[in-house]
Motif scaffolding. Structure first.
Motif: not given
Length: 123
Positions: A40-58
């Motif tokens: 669950s913790r690893r999934a949350w890290v992936v979720v937060l990293a993905t959100l940051a990557l998406q927000a920066l690119a978008a």
């Protein structure tokens, strides 16, 4: 080119959505048992990293307001579609979700590299 980067930012949400869906007890992708705390913790890290990557690119592609709206809309729409696909085709939806998510993540990285090169005056 901004449309391609916006589509990549939207598809990148599948990285986190497929990881997150693997950590919940579902009939489609699991045996129904509760996930471990570490998963669950690893999934949350992936979720937060993905959100940051998406927000920066978008936001680099479409501006602040449009970029953040794109990220929220992508999570809602692709999350809904992923749940529908999970219930009908569990194994193929996981494979294709991960592939499309990786493709979107690669597009986001390319968009950010392009922005950095333009900012440095290289491209």
């Amino acid at each position: 080119m901004n449309e391609l980067f916006s589509a990549s930012a939207a598809l990148a949400s599948l990285i986190a959505l497929t990881r997150w869906a693997r950590t919940v007890p579902t009939r489609a992708w699991g045996d129904g048992t509760a996930p471990t705390t570490a998963a669950s913790r690893r999934a949350w890290v992936v979720v937060l990293a993905t959100l940051a990557l998406q927000a920066l690119a978008a936001t680099a592609a479409a501006g602040l307001a449009a970029g953040l709206a794109l990220v929220v809309a992508a999570w809602m729409a692709l999350g809904w579609l992923l749940v529908l696909a999970m219930n009908q085709w569990p194994a193929p939806s996981l494979r294709w979700g991960q592939r499309l998510g990786a493709l979107g993540g690669a597009g986001c990285v390319l968009a950010l590299v392009g922005q950095l090169l333009r900012a440095w005056g290289v491209a």
